[in-house]
Design a protein around this motif. Structure first.
Motif, PDB file in Angstrom:
ATOM      1  N   PRO A   1      83.504  75.264 -67.814  1.00 46.87           N
ATOM      2  CA  PRO A   1      83.381  74.473 -69.037  1.00 46.87           C
ATOM      3  C   PRO A   1      84.297  73.247 -69.080  1.00 46.87           C
ATOM      4  O   PRO A   1      84.374  72.568 -70.099  1.00 46.87           O
ATOM      5  CB  PRO A   1      83.783  75.475 -70.117  1.00 46.87           C
ATOM      6  N   THR A   2      84.985  72.935 -67.996  1.00 44.12           N
ATOM      7  CA  THR A   2      85.957  71.846 -68.004  1.00 44.12           C
ATOM      8  C   THR A   2      85.284  70.494 -67.816  1.00 44.12           C
ATOM      9  O   THR A   2      84.489  70.303 -66.901  1.00 44.12           O
ATOM     10  CB  THR A   2      87.011  72.041 -66.906  1.00 44.12           C
ATOM     11  N   VAL A   3      85.619  69.553 -68.707  1.00 47.78           N
ATOM     12  CA  VAL A   3      85.183  68.160 -68.582  1.00 47.78           C
ATOM     13  C   VAL A   3      86.438  67.341 -68.326  1.00 47.78           C
ATOM     14  O   VAL A   3      87.405  67.403 -69.085  1.00 47.78           O
ATOM     15  CB  VAL A   3      84.473  67.661 -69.851  1.00 47.78           C
ATOM     16  N   GLY A   4      86.434  66.588 -67.224  1.00 40.77           N
ATOM     17  CA  GLY A   4      87.550  65.706 -66.912  1.00 40.77           C
ATOM     18  C   GLY A   4      87.295  64.320 -67.473  1.00 40.77           C
ATOM     19  O   GLY A   4      86.152  63.870 -67.539  1.00 40.77           O
ATOM     20  N   PHE A   5      88.366  63.653 -67.898  1.00 38.83           N
ATOM     21  CA  PHE A   5      88.262  62.299 -68.431  1.00 38.83           C
ATOM     22  C   PHE A   5      89.187  61.389 -67.633  1.00 38.83           C
ATOM     23  O   PHE A   5      90.363  61.703 -67.425  1.00 38.83           O
ATOM     24  CB  PHE A   5      88.663  62.263 -69.909  1.00 38.83           C
ATOM     25  N   SER A   6      88.667  60.239 -67.210  1.00 36.59           N
ATOM     26  CA  SER A   6      89.470  59.276 -66.458  1.00 36.59           C
ATOM     27  C   SER A   6      90.377  58.495 -67.395  1.00 36.59           C
ATOM     28  O   SER A   6      90.240  58.542 -68.615  1.00 36.59           O
ATOM     29  CB  SER A   6      88.555  58.296 -65.718  1.00 36.59           C
ATOM     30  N   LYS A   7      91.258  57.740 -66.806  1.00 36.23           N
ATOM     31  CA  LYS A   7      92.066  56.779 -67.548  1.00 36.23           C
ATOM     32  C   LYS A   7      91.124  55.737 -68.156  1.00 36.23           C
ATOM     33  O   LYS A   7      90.069  55.433 -67.599  1.00 36.23           O
ATOM     34  CB  LYS A   7      93.061  56.107 -66.593  1.00 36.23           C
ATOM     35  N   VAL A   8      91.496  55.184 -69.293  1.00 31.33           N
ATOM     36  CA  VAL A   8      90.692  54.134 -69.916  1.00 31.33           C
ATOM     37  C   VAL A   8      90.540  52.976 -68.940  1.00 31.33           C
ATOM     38  O   VAL A   8      91.517  52.503 -68.344  1.00 31.33           O
ATOM     39  CB  VAL A   8      91.362  53.649 -71.236  1.00 31.33           C
ATOM     40  N   ASN A   9      89.291  52.551 -68.742  1.00 32.75           N
ATOM     41  CA  ASN A   9      88.938  51.423 -67.876  1.00 32.75           C
ATOM     42  C   ASN A   9      89.397  51.578 -66.428  1.00 32.75           C
ATOM     43  O   ASN A   9      89.698  50.591 -65.767  1.00 32.75           O
ATOM     44  CB  ASN A   9      89.462  50.104 -68.451  1.00 32.75           C
ATOM     45  N   ASP A  10      89.445  52.809 -65.909  1.00 33.20           N
ATOM     46  CA  ASP A  10      89.890  53.028 -64.533  1.00 33.20           C
ATOM     47  C   ASP A  10      89.177  54.255 -63.966  1.00 33.20           C
ATOM     48  O   ASP A  10      89.510  55.389 -64.309  1.00 33.20           O
ATOM     49  CB  ASP A  10      91.398  53.225 -64.495  1.00 33.20           C
ATOM     50  N   VAL A  11      88.218  54.031 -63.097  1.00 32.38           N
ATOM     51  CA  VAL A  11      87.418  55.119 -62.557  1.00 32.38           C
ATOM     52  C   VAL A  11      88.182  55.976 -61.547  1.00 32.38           C
ATOM     53  O   VAL A  11      87.787  57.103 -61.259  1.00 32.38           O
ATOM     54  CB  VAL A  11      86.109  54.565 -61.945  1.00 32.38           C
ATOM     55  N   ASP A  12      89.301  55.489 -61.012  1.00 34.89           N
ATOM     56  CA  ASP A  12      90.023  56.220 -59.969  1.00 34.89           C
ATOM     57  C   ASP A  12      91.245  56.996 -60.448  1.00 34.89           C
ATOM     58  O   ASP A  12      91.881  57.675 -59.660  1.00 34.89           O
ATOM     59  CB  ASP A  12      90.438  55.248 -58.859  1.00 34.89           C
ATOM     60  N   THR A  13      91.605  56.923 -61.723  1.00 36.72           N
ATOM     61  CA  THR A  13      92.783  57.637 -62.227  1.00 36.72           C
ATOM     62  C   THR A  13      92.333  58.755 -63.166  1.00 36.72           C
ATOM     63  O   THR A  13      91.774  58.498 -64.229  1.00 36.72           O
ATOM     64  CB  THR A  13      93.744  56.676 -62.961  1.00 36.72           C
ATOM     65  N   TRP A  14      92.623  60.000 -62.748  1.00 39.66           N
ATOM     66  CA  TRP A  14      92.180  61.180 -63.492  1.00 39.66           C
ATOM     67  C   TRP A  14      93.328  62.092 -63.901  1.00 39.66           C
ATOM     68  O   TRP A  14      93.166  62.947 -64.768  1.00 39.66           O
ATOM     69  CB  TRP A  14      91.182  61.972 -62.645  1.00 39.66           C
ATOM     70  N   ALA A  15      94.496  61.919 -63.295  1.00 37.78           N
ATOM     71  CA  ALA A  15      95.621  62.824 -63.563  1.00 37.78           C
ATOM     72  C   ALA A  15      96.331  62.446 -64.858  1.00 37.78           C
ATOM     73  O   ALA A  15      96.332  61.291 -65.279  1.00 37.78           O
ATOM     74  CB  ALA A  15      96.611  62.776 -62.396  1.00 37.78           C
TER      75      ALA A  15
END
Length: 186
Positions: free
Chosen positions: A99-113
Motif C-alpha cells: 500500500p506504499t505510495v512514494g512521493f518525489s521532491k517537488v519539481n525533481d523526478v530523481d529525489t525520493w529520500a
C-alpha cells in the motif's frame, strides 16, 4: 500518449512489446526509439521539471523518463513501481510495495529520500494492500485497489491526509484495469 517537448514538438509515444516508438506526424510513420524493454503494461505521466517536459514511464521493471530525445532511467524511485501520477508538483509512484505510495521532491523526478521526498501507506475501507492504479482528480490523489480506493490531499509531507473510503461516491469502487481510470465532464 501525446507528448510535447519543451521546444514545442508534438510527439506520439507508443510502447509495443519490448520497443518504444515515436511519431512526429500524428502516427503516419513511427520510429523505434528504444529496444530491449520489458513487455508489460506501461503507466505514463507527463511532468514539468524545470524547463523540460518529462514523460514518466513505469511498468514494474522498467522505470524510465523521456525528454523528447533520450529514454533514461529514473534514479532512486522505489523498486517495482508500476503506476505513476503527477500530484502537487511531485511524482507519486506505487506498485510492488503493497500500500506504499512514494512521493518525489517537488519539481525533481530523481529525489525520493526524506526530507524532500517521502512515502505514505494508503488505506482503503477493505484494507487490501495491492495498489492497482493512481489517478489525480482535482486536489485528490486516488490510490485504487481491486475493490476500493483511498485518497490523499494536500501539498507536502506535513499536510498530506490519508483516509479510507470515499468522498461523495461509493467507497466500493475498485480498479483492475488502471488504463480505464479517467475523469469525465468538467
Amino acid at each position: 500518449i501525446e507528448y510535447t517537448t519543451a521546444g514545442g514538438t508534438v510527439q506520439w509515444i507508443c510502447f509495443a512489446g519490448t520497443i518504444m516508438y515515436e511519431s512526429t506526424d500524428e502516427g503516419a510513420t513511427w520510429t523505434s526509439r528504444a529496444t530491449g524493454l520489458t513487455a508489460a503494461y506501461w503507466s505514463l505521466a507527463i511532468y514539468r521539471e524545470g524547463a523540460v517536459n518529462v514523460l514518466l514511464c513505469a511498468n514494474g521493471t522498467n522505470l524510465k523518463q523521456w525528454d523528447g530525445t533520450n529514454l533514461t532511467n529514473i534514479s532512486n524511485i522505489q523498486a517495482g513501481t508500476k503506476y505513476v501520477a503527477v500530484f502537487n508538483d511531485r511524482i507519486a509512484a506505487a506498485g510492488g510495495n503493497g500500500p506504499t505510495v512514494g512521493f518525489s521532491k517537488v519539481n525533481d523526478v530523481d529525489t525520493w529520500a526524506s526530507p524532500d521526498g517521502f512515502s505514505v501507506k494508503f488505506t482503503t475501507h477493505d484494507n487490501k494492500t495491492d495498489i492497482t492504479g493512481l489517478f489525480q482528480l482535482g486536489t485528490l490523489l486516488l490510490a485504487w485497489d481491486k475493490n476500493s480506493f483511498g485518497y490523499s490531499e494536500g501539498f507536502g509531507f506535513n499536510t498530506i491526509t490519508v483516509a479510507a473510503g470515499a468522498r461523495g461516491i461509493s467507497r466500493s469502487i475498485g480498479c483492475i484495469a488502471p488504463r480505464t481510470i479517467k475523469a469525465v465532464g468538467g
